[in-house]
Design a protein around this motif. Sequence first.
Motif, mmCIF file in Angstrom:
data_model
loop_
_atom_site.group_PDB
_atom_site.id
_atom_site.type_symbol
_atom_site.label_atom_id
_atom_site.label_comp_id
_atom_site.label_asym_id
_atom_site.label_seq_id
_atom_site.Cartn_x
_atom_site.Cartn_y
_atom_site.Cartn_z
ATOM 1 N N PRO A 105 0.800 -1.154 0.011
ATOM 2 C CA PRO A 105 -0.019 -0.045 -0.120
ATOM 3 C C PRO A 105 0.699 1.295 -0.019
ATOM 4 N N ALA A 106 1.981 1.387 0.834
ATOM 5 C CA ALA A 106 2.688 2.268 0.657
ATOM 6 C C ALA A 106 3.432 2.619 -0.776
ATOM 7 N N ILE A 107 3.712 1.518 -1.396
ATOM 8 C CA ILE A 107 4.160 1.761 -2.790
ATOM 9 C C ILE A 107 3.190 2.381 -3.814
ATOM 10 N N ARG A 108 1.878 1.772 -3.513
ATOM 11 C CA ARG A 108 0.789 2.370 -4.221
ATOM 12 C C ARG A 108 0.452 3.789 -4.237
ATOM 13 N N LYS A 109 0.541 4.238 -2.800
ATOM 14 C CA LYS A 109 0.484 5.524 -2.377
ATOM 15 C C LYS A 109 1.506 6.392 -3.138
ATOM 16 N N VAL A 110 2.789 6.113 -3.040
ATOM 17 C CA VAL A 110 3.910 6.927 -3.602
ATOM 18 C C VAL A 110 3.943 7.024 -5.179
ATOM 19 N N ILE A 111 3.591 5.988 -5.862
ATOM 20 C CA ILE A 111 3.515 6.044 -7.110
ATOM 21 C C ILE A 111 2.401 6.778 -7.819
ATOM 22 N N SER A 112 1.256 6.512 -6.954
ATOM 23 C CA SER A 112 0.142 7.305 -7.650
ATOM 24 C C SER A 112 0.113 8.864 -7.176
ATOM 25 N N THR A 113 0.800 9.023 -6.040
ATOM 26 C CA THR A 113 0.609 10.531 -5.475
ATOM 27 C C THR A 113 1.876 11.118 -6.168
ATOM 28 N N VAL A 114 3.249 11.068 -6.043
ATOM 29 C CA VAL A 114 4.224 11.530 -6.366
ATOM 30 C C VAL A 114 4.660 11.327 -7.898
ATOM 31 N N LEU A 115 4.427 10.164 -8.270
ATOM 32 C CA LEU A 115 4.762 10.037 -9.760
ATOM 33 C C LEU A 115 3.574 10.182 -10.621
ATOM 34 N N GLU A 116 2.438 10.035 -10.051
ATOM 35 C CA GLU A 116 1.105 10.435 -10.947
ATOM 36 C C GLU A 116 0.926 9.526 -12.075
ATOM 37 N N ARG A 117 1.339 8.232 -11.651
ATOM 38 C CA ARG A 117 1.228 6.947 -12.698
ATOM 39 C C ARG A 117 0.124 6.008 -11.908
ATOM 40 N N ASP A 118 -0.095 4.778 -13.000
ATOM 41 C CA ASP A 118 -0.849 3.738 -12.312
ATOM 42 C C ASP A 118 -0.007 2.867 -11.717
ATOM 43 N N PRO A 119 -0.037 2.460 -10.562
ATOM 44 C CA PRO A 119 1.038 1.525 -9.930
ATOM 45 C C PRO A 119 0.421 -0.019 -10.044
ATOM 46 N N THR A 120 -0.416 -0.380 -10.988
ATOM 47 C CA THR A 120 -1.022 -1.560 -10.846
ATOM 48 C C THR A 120 0.256 -2.494 -11.551
ATOM 49 N N GLN A 121 0.955 -2.085 -12.482
ATOM 50 C CA GLN A 121 2.009 -3.086 -13.077
ATOM 51 C C GLN A 121 3.095 -3.388 -12.295
ATOM 52 N N VAL A 122 3.201 -2.369 -11.501
ATOM 53 C CA VAL A 122 4.495 -2.170 -10.616
ATOM 54 C C VAL A 122 3.974 -3.177 -9.389
ATOM 55 N N LEU A 123 3.070 -3.276 -8.994
ATOM 56 C CA LEU A 123 2.745 -3.997 -7.758
ATOM 57 C C LEU A 123 2.357 -5.618 -8.104
#
Length: 500
Positions: A105-123
Amino acid sequence: ATSKRRIRKWHRTRRNAISSIEYLDYGFIPLPIHPQLPQCLLCVQKADKAFFQTLKEQQGWRSITSLFTRKMNQSDSGPVASYNISLLIAKCGQPYTVGEKLVLPAIRKVISTVLERDPTQVLKSIPLSNYIVARRINKMGADTEEQLCAPSSEDMAEEFLFSKYLKTDTKGQTIFNALYGYLQEKSIPITNILACATDDAPSMVGRYHSFTALLKEQVLKVRTVLCILHHHNLVAKCNSPPLNESLNIAVKAVNKIKAHALNDRLFRLLCQENDEIFERRLLLTNVRWLSRGNCLVLFCSLHCDIMYLADFFEKMNKVTLKLQGNGFTLVQCKAVDKSHLQVSEELTDDRLFIYVEHLKTVRADLKMRFWDLLDLEVPVWVVQPFQADVVDCDIVIQEHLVDVQCDVEAQAIFRTFGWGSMWTKYATRYPTLWEKARLLLLVFPTTYLVEQGFSQVLHMQSKYRNRLNLATSGALWLKLSSLQPAIKKLAEKHQVQGSH
């Protein structure tokens, strides 16, 4: 006519095949509706060959193999990240479920908030379920154990080797059988043991059936050392009757306040009203060795005896803290103990006379407990090989010592890393010198790492994780060892799969 049509069709098919091969070299395929025109594999754009030739000159040549290779490398980074995160979880001693409940969940928040990208593939590329993290930690622990058991010429280091549960009793025979069975399992000769550091438990230091007695039967020349930290704790308990009476008064007063919640709150309010520096007292326990000194420092305004005892135990605590940690040798411990206490003989006051007598008793107790360490002879050529006089050394090692003093590389290593690393590196080149110096380097005079292991077991084996088997799990290895597992090598053995 039919044969001519077949020949023309064959030539046309051959031209298309040749064109397809040429197109693939640049990263595109023939257009389905018009085979003579190219189509890009990535953007599905129709263009002629000149367009892609210009694109090649501008951006450089990239074959279709490099495109798929890069995509594969991006997918391979997922298991590597999973191993690295699992290593951090083990180093922190956290439950394995923290990867799924907190890290992802922390990785999801960082990618979606800071990078403004879809974190689905990374997760999806970073599997961190409970069972996956457990398997990662076990494999990294096994890799660390293999590094320790493998023969190596690296620098010496104090590392955690293994742990076993004693299912029945804690007798010396049981402890020795656990050690001997592990060494046989790993094909390590027991004669490789040069020294052994233990505490004062009867099962460890008894005369006939203790662990050290059984070890000496197998390894005749093994050197046994009693833990210096345990002996310092025993020396600190040696008090004269007047000092012991003052100490008991302070202990009873502090424990009376600290052991009851209401008294502790009332005392804290009193300290706040008087603008005191400290608002609470430390509870004194015999198990926590440093608590005695810390408790008396806060209580030193009671009596002059308490002032003296506070200074004395503070000094003992400083010495104990100096000896804690990894990498200590007998030479360093001897230097610390030798400069420990200096007693003056010119004090005549009655109370001061009690303090002087107490210090004399402590000094005599130190000499009795550390006689082997104080009588240890440390040759000058071991610590200062380039300043020692060769003539004063043993005739057997004079020629080898001259070779060391003329070695420029050895001088550089000595100036940079010290005498311990220098002798370890040149052990095979100068075996005669190493045979005489190795005990001073390889004997670990404290059981600090073992005590640290017990503390970590108490922290990790809680009632919420009572099913965790620390003897087979790699969590304790990764927590206590400074070695780094070969994460990339372990990740290469896995097939890339998404998170479930």
